[in-house]
Scaffold this motif. Structure first.
Motif, PDB file in Angstrom:
ATOM      1  N   LEU A  98      -6.299  -1.366  16.527  1.00 23.46           N
ATOM      2  CA  LEU A  98      -5.825  -2.720  16.253  1.00 23.46           C
ATOM      3  C   LEU A  98      -5.890  -3.055  14.766  1.00 23.46           C
ATOM      4  O   LEU A  98      -4.974  -3.670  14.215  1.00 23.46           O
ATOM      5  CB  LEU A  98      -6.643  -3.725  17.064  1.00 23.46           C
ATOM      6  CG  LEU A  98      -6.118  -5.142  17.115  1.00 23.46           C
ATOM      7  CD1 LEU A  98      -4.769  -5.178  17.800  1.00 23.46           C
ATOM      8  CD2 LEU A  98      -7.094  -6.034  17.857  1.00 23.46           C
ATOM      9  N   VAL A  99      -6.943  -2.618  14.103  1.00 27.51           N
ATOM     10  CA  VAL A  99      -7.096  -2.896  12.670  1.00 27.51           C
ATOM     11  C   VAL A  99      -5.966  -2.231  11.881  1.00 27.51           C
ATOM     12  O   VAL A  99      -5.439  -2.812  10.933  1.00 27.51           O
ATOM     13  CB  VAL A  99      -8.474  -2.414  12.164  1.00 27.51           C
ATOM     14  CG1 VAL A  99      -8.575  -2.503  10.663  1.00 27.51           C
ATOM     15  CG2 VAL A  99      -9.574  -3.199  12.826  1.00 27.51           C
ATOM     16  N   LEU A 100      -5.564  -1.033  12.266  1.00 23.02           N
ATOM     17  CA  LEU A 100      -4.485  -0.344  11.564  1.00 23.02           C
ATOM     18  C   LEU A 100      -3.161  -1.087  11.694  1.00 23.02           C
ATOM     19  O   LEU A 100      -2.342  -1.097  10.780  1.00 23.02           O
ATOM     20  CB  LEU A 100      -4.321   1.086  12.102  1.00 23.02           C
ATOM     21  CG  LEU A 100      -5.478   2.046  11.860  1.00 23.02           C
ATOM     22  CD1 LEU A 100      -5.245   3.355  12.593  1.00 23.02           C
ATOM     23  CD2 LEU A 100      -5.660   2.292  10.385  1.00 23.02           C
ATOM     24  N   TRP A 101      -2.939  -1.706  12.841  1.00 20.51           N
ATOM     25  CA  TRP A 101      -1.681  -2.399  13.086  1.00 20.51           C
ATOM     26  C   TRP A 101      -1.695  -3.837  12.586  1.00 20.51           C
ATOM     27  O   TRP A 101      -0.696  -4.326  12.063  1.00 20.51           O
ATOM     28  CB  TRP A 101      -1.353  -2.379  14.581  1.00 20.51           C
ATOM     29  CG  TRP A 101      -0.861  -1.049  15.036  1.00 20.51           C
ATOM     30  CD1 TRP A 101      -1.582  -0.087  15.674  1.00 20.51           C
ATOM     31  CD2 TRP A 101       0.448  -0.512  14.876  1.00 20.51           C
ATOM     32  NE1 TRP A 101      -0.798   1.011  15.917  1.00 20.51           N
ATOM     33  CE2 TRP A 101       0.463   0.769  15.442  1.00 20.51           C
ATOM     34  CE3 TRP A 101       1.617  -0.994  14.297  1.00 20.51           C
ATOM     35  CZ2 TRP A 101       1.588   1.564  15.450  1.00 20.51           C
ATOM     36  CZ3 TRP A 101       2.747  -0.192  14.322  1.00 20.51           C
ATOM     37  CH2 TRP A 101       2.723   1.068  14.890  1.00 20.51           C
ATOM     38  N   VAL A 102      -2.794  -4.539  12.773  1.00 18.34           N
ATOM     39  CA  VAL A 102      -2.854  -5.964  12.457  1.00 18.34           C
ATOM     40  C   VAL A 102      -3.400  -6.212  11.050  1.00 18.34           C
ATOM     41  O   VAL A 102      -3.075  -7.215  10.427  1.00 18.34           O
ATOM     42  CB  VAL A 102      -3.705  -6.707  13.516  1.00 18.34           C
ATOM     43  CG1 VAL A 102      -3.822  -8.181  13.216  1.00 18.34           C
ATOM     44  CG2 VAL A 102      -3.098  -6.507  14.893  1.00 18.34           C
ATOM     45  N   PRO A 104      -2.800  -5.158   7.910  1.00 17.43           N
ATOM     46  CA  PRO A 104      -1.906  -5.545   6.810  1.00 17.43           C
ATOM     47  C   PRO A 104      -1.386  -6.975   6.931  1.00 17.43           C
ATOM     48  O   PRO A 104      -1.254  -7.682   5.934  1.00 17.43           O
ATOM     49  CB  PRO A 104      -0.757  -4.537   6.910  1.00 17.43           C
ATOM     50  CG  PRO A 104      -1.360  -3.352   7.588  1.00 17.43           C
ATOM     51  CD  PRO A 104      -2.382  -3.908   8.542  1.00 17.43           C
ATOM     52  N   PHE A 105      -1.098  -7.410   8.152  1.00 16.43           N
ATOM     53  CA  PHE A 105      -0.606  -8.782   8.347  1.00 16.43           C
ATOM     54  C   PHE A 105      -1.702  -9.805   8.057  1.00 16.43           C
ATOM     55  O   PHE A 105      -1.435 -10.856   7.474  1.00 16.43           O
ATOM     56  CB  PHE A 105      -0.059  -8.956   9.770  1.00 16.43           C
ATOM     57  CG  PHE A 105       1.100  -8.050  10.060  1.00 16.43           C
ATOM     58  CD1 PHE A 105       2.334  -8.264   9.469  1.00 16.43           C
ATOM     59  CD2 PHE A 105       0.946  -6.961  10.905  1.00 16.43           C
ATOM     60  CE1 PHE A 105       3.408  -7.425   9.721  1.00 16.43           C
ATOM     61  CE2 PHE A 105       2.016  -6.113  11.168  1.00 16.43           C
ATOM     62  CZ  PHE A 105       3.247  -6.337  10.574  1.00 16.43           C
ATOM     63  N   VAL A 106      -2.923  -9.484   8.440  1.00 16.83           N
ATOM     64  CA  VAL A 106      -4.045 -10.393   8.166  1.00 16.83           C
ATOM     65  C   VAL A 106      -4.277 -10.483   6.655  1.00 16.83           C
ATOM     66  O   VAL A 106      -4.454 -11.584   6.112  1.00 16.83           O
ATOM     67  CB  VAL A 106      -5.329  -9.920   8.896  1.00 16.83           C
ATOM     68  CG1 VAL A 106      -6.551 -10.686   8.428  1.00 16.83           C
ATOM     69  CG2 VAL A 106      -5.152 -10.045  10.398  1.00 16.83           C
ATOM     70  N   LEU A 107      -4.252  -9.357   5.971  1.00 18.36           N
ATOM     71  CA  LEU A 107      -4.428  -9.369   4.511  1.00 18.36           C
ATOM     72  C   LEU A 107      -3.302 -10.159   3.832  1.00 18.36           C
ATOM     73  O   LEU A 107      -3.546 -10.911   2.891  1.00 18.36           O
ATOM     74  CB  LEU A 107      -4.470  -7.942   3.964  1.00 18.36           C
ATOM     75  CG  LEU A 107      -5.742  -7.162   4.259  1.00 18.36           C
ATOM     76  CD1 LEU A 107      -5.601  -5.721   3.783  1.00 18.36           C
ATOM     77  CD2 LEU A 107      -6.943  -7.809   3.609  1.00 18.36           C
ATOM     78  N   PHE A 108      -2.080 -10.006   4.324  1.00 20.16           N
ATOM     79  CA  PHE A 108      -0.959 -10.755   3.759  1.00 20.16           C
ATOM     80  C   PHE A 108      -1.141 -12.251   3.981  1.00 20.16           C
ATOM     81  O   PHE A 108      -0.903 -13.059   3.075  1.00 20.16           O
ATOM     82  CB  PHE A 108       0.363 -10.279   4.368  1.00 20.16           C
ATOM     83  CG  PHE A 108       1.558 -11.024   3.846  1.00 20.16           C
ATOM     84  CD1 PHE A 108       2.010 -10.811   2.560  1.00 20.16           C
ATOM     85  CD2 PHE A 108       2.210 -11.949   4.640  1.00 20.16           C
ATOM     86  CE1 PHE A 108       3.109 -11.506   2.063  1.00 20.16           C
ATOM     87  CE2 PHE A 108       3.303 -12.649   4.158  1.00 20.16           C
ATOM     88  CZ  PHE A 108       3.763 -12.423   2.861  1.00 20.16           C
ATOM     89  N   ALA A 109      -1.582 -12.633   5.181  1.00 21.10           N
ATOM     90  CA  ALA A 109      -1.798 -14.056   5.485  1.00 21.10           C
ATOM     91  C   ALA A 109      -2.903 -14.638   4.607  1.00 21.10           C
ATOM     92  O   ALA A 109      -2.781 -15.765   4.110  1.00 21.10           O
ATOM     93  CB  ALA A 109      -2.134 -14.235   6.968  1.00 21.10           C
ATOM     94  N   VAL A 110      -3.980 -13.892   4.398  1.00 20.39           N
ATOM     95  CA  VAL A 110      -5.070 -14.365   3.538  1.00 20.39           C
ATOM     96  C   VAL A 110      -4.576 -14.521   2.097  1.00 20.39           C
ATOM     97  O   VAL A 110      -4.860 -15.531   1.442  1.00 20.39           O
ATOM     98  CB  VAL A 110      -6.284 -13.400   3.612  1.00 20.39           C
ATOM     99  CG1 VAL A 110      -7.294 -13.682   2.526  1.00 20.39           C
ATOM    100  CG2 VAL A 110      -6.933 -13.486   4.986  1.00 20.39           C
TER     101      VAL A 110
END
Length: 156
Positions: A98-102, A104-110
């Motif tokens: 899950l970390v591999l898939w989600v 990058p999106f979490v880092l982008f949102a932050v």
């Protein structure tokens, strides 16, 4: 001229001739499997594109398993069981990846929230209300101070 060379340049594959299988069909299968497996040293290259020793070991393992009669899925499962899902360039979507898939999106949102917050604070500071006007007493004190200091400065 240089751009033409770059356009028509083929990727440099790190597969050594001594690693190749004699059967072209098996070698093709090994190459296709190698494109999907990540070099654990280089991390962003397939094992076919990497010159790392570990990538060479993985290429040899893939070819040994194919020569032994394993299917592509069996070879992939063998490598994943040994090295984990991270060895796949396209890991499956499941709880452990899950970390591999989600991620990058979490880092982008932050990062987006930080940028938005920065500009919001900056705009808020620029739109601060002006200070209240001076009272009559403050105006008299200011005039008195100015009268006391202005003649002194002119004499200097």
């Amino acid at each position: 001229m240089a751009s033409a060379i770059i356009l028509f340049a083929a990727p440099a594959l790190a597969v050594n001739p001594d690693e190749m299988l004699k059967d072209p069909a098996q070698e093709h299968r090994a190459r296709e499997l190698g494109k999907d497996l990540r070099c654990l040293v280089c991390q962003n290259q397939s094992i076919d594109d990497s010159d790392a020793d570990l990538a060479k070991d993985l290429r040899v393992i893939v070819r040994e398993r194919i020569s032994a009669g394993d299917s592509d899925d069996q070879v992939r499962k063998f490598v994943v069981d040994r090295y984990g899902d991270y060895v796949l360039l396209k890991p499956p979507f499941k709880g452990t990846t899950l970390v591999l898939w989600v991620g990058p999106f979490v880092l982008f949102a932050v990062a987006l929230a930080v940028v938005f917050g920065f500009y919001r604070r900056r705009a808020g500071a620029a739109a601060a209300p002006p200070p209240p006007p001076l009272s009559a007493d403050e105006k008299r004190r200011l005039e008195k101070l100015l009268k006391e200091t202005l003649p002194k400065e002119k004499g200097k």
